[in-house]
Design a protein around this motif. Structure first.
Motif, mmCIF file in Angstrom:
data_model
loop_
_atom_site.group_PDB
_atom_site.id
_atom_site.type_symbol
_atom_site.label_atom_id
_atom_site.label_comp_id
_atom_site.label_asym_id
_atom_site.label_seq_id
_atom_site.Cartn_x
_atom_site.Cartn_y
_atom_site.Cartn_z
ATOM 1 N N PHE A 132 0.851 -1.183 0.000
ATOM 2 C CA PHE A 132 0.000 0.000 0.000
ATOM 3 C C PHE A 132 0.891 1.239 0.000
ATOM 4 O O PHE A 132 2.105 1.150 0.206
ATOM 5 N N THR A 133 0.274 2.381 -0.242
ATOM 6 C CA THR A 133 1.045 3.626 -0.293
ATOM 7 C C THR A 133 0.772 4.541 0.890
ATOM 8 O O THR A 133 1.479 5.523 1.088
ATOM 9 N N GLY A 134 -0.261 4.242 1.658
ATOM 10 C CA GLY A 134 -0.638 5.125 2.750
ATOM 11 C C GLY A 134 -1.450 6.328 2.301
ATOM 12 O O GLY A 134 -1.682 7.253 3.078
ATOM 13 N N ILE A 135 -1.893 6.319 1.049
ATOM 14 C CA ILE A 135 -2.774 7.369 0.540
ATOM 15 C C ILE A 135 -4.205 6.829 0.598
ATOM 16 O O ILE A 135 -4.605 6.008 -0.228
ATOM 17 N N VAL A 136 -4.944 7.265 1.593
ATOM 18 C CA VAL A 136 -6.295 6.741 1.830
ATOM 19 C C VAL A 136 -7.199 7.078 0.647
ATOM 20 O O VAL A 136 -7.261 8.231 0.205
ATOM 21 N N GLU A 137 -7.908 6.065 0.144
ATOM 22 C CA GLU A 137 -8.794 6.272 -1.006
ATOM 23 C C GLU A 137 -10.158 6.809 -0.596
ATOM 24 O O GLU A 137 -10.730 7.660 -1.276
ATOM 25 N N THR A 138 -10.678 6.282 0.480
ATOM 26 C CA THR A 138 -11.992 6.703 0.934
ATOM 27 C C THR A 138 -12.158 6.319 2.396
ATOM 28 O O THR A 138 -11.372 5.539 2.942
ATOM 29 N N VAL A 139 -13.174 6.875 3.022
ATOM 30 C CA VAL A 139 -13.531 6.505 4.387
ATOM 31 C C VAL A 139 -14.809 5.683 4.320
ATOM 32 O O VAL A 139 -15.831 6.143 3.803
ATOM 33 N N ALA A 198 11.602 8.394 13.402
ATOM 34 C CA ALA A 198 12.641 9.419 13.303
ATOM 35 C C ALA A 198 12.063 10.719 12.743
ATOM 36 O O ALA A 198 11.151 10.694 11.902
ATOM 37 N N LYS A 199 12.591 11.827 13.211
ATOM 38 C CA LYS A 199 12.170 13.126 12.696
ATOM 39 C C LYS A 199 12.396 13.181 11.187
ATOM 40 O O LYS A 199 13.447 12.794 10.682
ATOM 41 N N LYS A 200 11.382 13.639 10.481
ATOM 42 C CA LYS A 200 11.343 13.712 9.014
ATOM 43 C C LYS A 200 11.223 12.343 8.356
ATOM 44 O O LYS A 200 11.262 12.245 7.119
ATOM 45 N N GLY A 201 11.075 11.295 9.165
ATOM 46 C CA GLY A 201 10.844 9.972 8.619
ATOM 47 C C GLY A 201 9.363 9.741 8.355
ATOM 48 O O GLY A 201 8.527 10.626 8.556
ATOM 49 N N SER A 202 9.036 8.541 7.916
ATOM 50 C CA SER A 202 7.657 8.205 7.576
ATOM 51 C C SER A 202 7.043 7.302 8.631
ATOM 52 O O SER A 202 7.724 6.470 9.241
ATOM 53 N N VAL A 203 5.746 7.466 8.838
ATOM 54 C CA VAL A 203 4.973 6.598 9.708
ATOM 55 C C VAL A 203 3.558 6.521 9.149
ATOM 56 O O VAL A 203 3.073 7.479 8.540
ATOM 57 N N ALA A 204 2.922 5.359 9.312
ATOM 58 C CA ALA A 204 1.530 5.201 8.875
ATOM 59 C C ALA A 204 0.648 5.128 10.107
ATOM 60 O O ALA A 204 0.845 4.272 10.973
ATOM 61 N N LEU A 205 -0.325 6.038 10.206
ATOM 62 C CA LEU A 205 -1.282 6.063 11.307
ATOM 63 C C LEU A 205 -2.670 5.765 10.754
ATOM 64 O O LEU A 205 -3.174 6.505 9.897
ATOM 65 N N ASN A 206 -3.259 4.663 11.220
ATOM 66 C CA ASN A 206 -4.528 4.185 10.654
ATOM 67 C C ASN A 206 -4.460 4.133 9.138
ATOM 68 O O ASN A 206 -5.416 4.468 8.434
ATOM 69 N N GLY A 207 -3.270 3.719 8.656
ATOM 70 C CA GLY A 207 -3.084 3.532 7.225
ATOM 71 C C GLY A 207 -2.784 4.788 6.438
ATOM 72 O O GLY A 207 -2.685 4.728 5.213
ATOM 73 N N THR A 208 -2.615 5.915 7.106
ATOM 74 C CA THR A 208 -2.347 7.188 6.434
ATOM 75 C C THR A 208 -0.859 7.490 6.475
ATOM 76 O O THR A 208 -0.266 7.559 7.561
ATOM 77 N N SER A 209 -0.243 7.662 5.327
ATOM 78 C CA SER A 209 1.184 7.980 5.255
ATOM 79 C C SER A 209 1.423 9.410 5.717
ATOM 80 O O SER A 209 0.875 10.359 5.161
ATOM 81 N N LEU A 210 2.265 9.557 6.756
ATOM 82 C CA LEU A 210 2.537 10.865 7.330
ATOM 83 C C LEU A 210 4.034 11.025 7.569
ATOM 84 O O LEU A 210 4.764 10.046 7.728
ATOM 85 N N THR A 211 4.462 12.292 7.618
ATOM 86 C CA THR A 211 5.852 12.617 7.935
ATOM 87 C C THR A 211 5.947 13.013 9.403
ATOM 88 O O THR A 211 5.148 13.817 9.889
ATOM 89 N N VAL A 212 6.912 12.439 10.100
ATOM 90 C CA VAL A 212 7.116 12.749 11.514
ATOM 91 C C VAL A 212 7.727 14.142 11.624
ATOM 92 O O VAL A 212 8.774 14.433 11.048
ATOM 93 N N ALA A 213 7.050 15.017 12.372
ATOM 94 C CA ALA A 213 7.518 16.396 12.507
ATOM 95 C C ALA A 213 8.495 16.554 13.666
ATOM 96 O O ALA A 213 9.493 17.275 13.553
ATOM 97 N N GLU A 214 8.204 15.908 14.793
ATOM 98 C CA GLU A 214 9.063 15.985 15.978
ATOM 99 C C GLU A 214 8.994 14.663 16.728
ATOM 100 O O GLU A 214 8.000 13.933 16.644
ATOM 101 N N VAL A 215 10.062 14.354 17.470
ATOM 102 C CA VAL A 215 10.087 13.166 18.324
ATOM 103 C C VAL A 215 10.661 13.552 19.679
ATOM 104 O O VAL A 215 11.397 14.542 19.802
ATOM 105 N N SER A 216 10.345 12.761 20.687
ATOM 106 C CA SER A 216 10.937 12.982 22.004
ATOM 107 C C SER A 216 12.388 12.553 21.978
ATOM 108 O O SER A 216 12.817 11.765 21.127
ATOM 109 N N ASP A 217 13.173 13.058 22.937
ATOM 110 C CA ASP A 217 14.573 12.657 23.031
ATOM 111 C C ASP A 217 14.697 11.186 23.383
ATOM 112 O O ASP A 217 15.605 10.503 22.919
#
Length: 204
Positions: free
Chosen positions: A5-12, A137-156
């Motif tokens: 999958f690509t993490g680009i949600v098609e529909t709800v 990782a910061k600026k890395g990729s993560v999928a949340l409920n199948g949605t491809s997102l970029t990590v903006a910040e992480v804890s130390d």
């Protein structure tokens, strides 16, 4: 069978019914927008979880969920009427808009806060399995409920109770996926970047 999958949600879609067994679920999901070419045995990511179509019609499809999936994901907490993100498996030659997503959920995260801004909203999540922090990782990729997102910040901290990360969601993502429904205290499925997992495995 290997689905990507690509993490680009098609529909709800909408969870129309749930049949609960001793150690399994059978879900009936209504989603007429994506049913034009669905076939028996196809893979569809439901809130980021790769499920197999066992039956279908023009309005929706049925999929079974086994115990190990219930143990690692939020699907067991769904109720009739729940909205779910849906994505069919990628077809060869299609444009790759997100990142490599397998539909193999690693664990869950709980929403700690939502902070609105003029053009986006910042979501901070706590990883419920703190050991997953090393894969985020910061600026890395993560999928949340199948949605491809970029990590903006992480804890130390990469493990422990302070293991959190943030993503920034634009209005389109909030509107076109069910992430806009998520409130503080709610949990979502997390799939870490598969490349990070393989790199960690190679160096262990």
């Amino acid at each position: 069978m290997f689905s990507v999958f690509t993490g680009i949600v098609e529909t709800v879609g909408t969870l129309e019914s749930i049949d609960r067994g001793h150690d399994c679920l059978r879900l009936r999901i209504t989603a007429p927008e994506i049913m034009t070419d669905v076939a028996h045995g196809d893979s569809i990511a439901v809130n980021g979880v790769c499920l197999t179509v066992t039956d279908f019609d023009r309005e929706g499809f049925i999929a079974d969920v086994m115990q190990v999936t219930l143990d690692y994901t939020t699907l067991g907490g769904l109720t009739k009427g729940s909205r779910v993100n849906l994505e069919r498996a990628m077809v060869s030659g299609a444009r790759y808009g997100g990142h490599i997503v397998q539909g193999h959920v690693d664990g869950t995260a709980t929403l700690m806060s939502r902070t609105p801004s003029e053009n986006w909203e910042v979501f901070r999540f706590r990883l419920n399995d703190a050991t997953l922090g090393k894969y985020v990782a910061k600026k890395g990729s993560v999928a949340l409920n199948g949605t491809s997102l970029t990590v903006a910040e992480v804890s130390d901290a990469v493990s422990g109770q302070e293991s959190w990360f943030e993503v920034s969601l634009i209005p389109t993502t909030l509107k076109d996926t069910m992430l806009g429904d998520v409130g503080v205290g709610d949990t979502v499925n997390v799939e870490c970047d598969v490349l990070a997992k393989y790199v960690e495995r190679l160096h262990s």
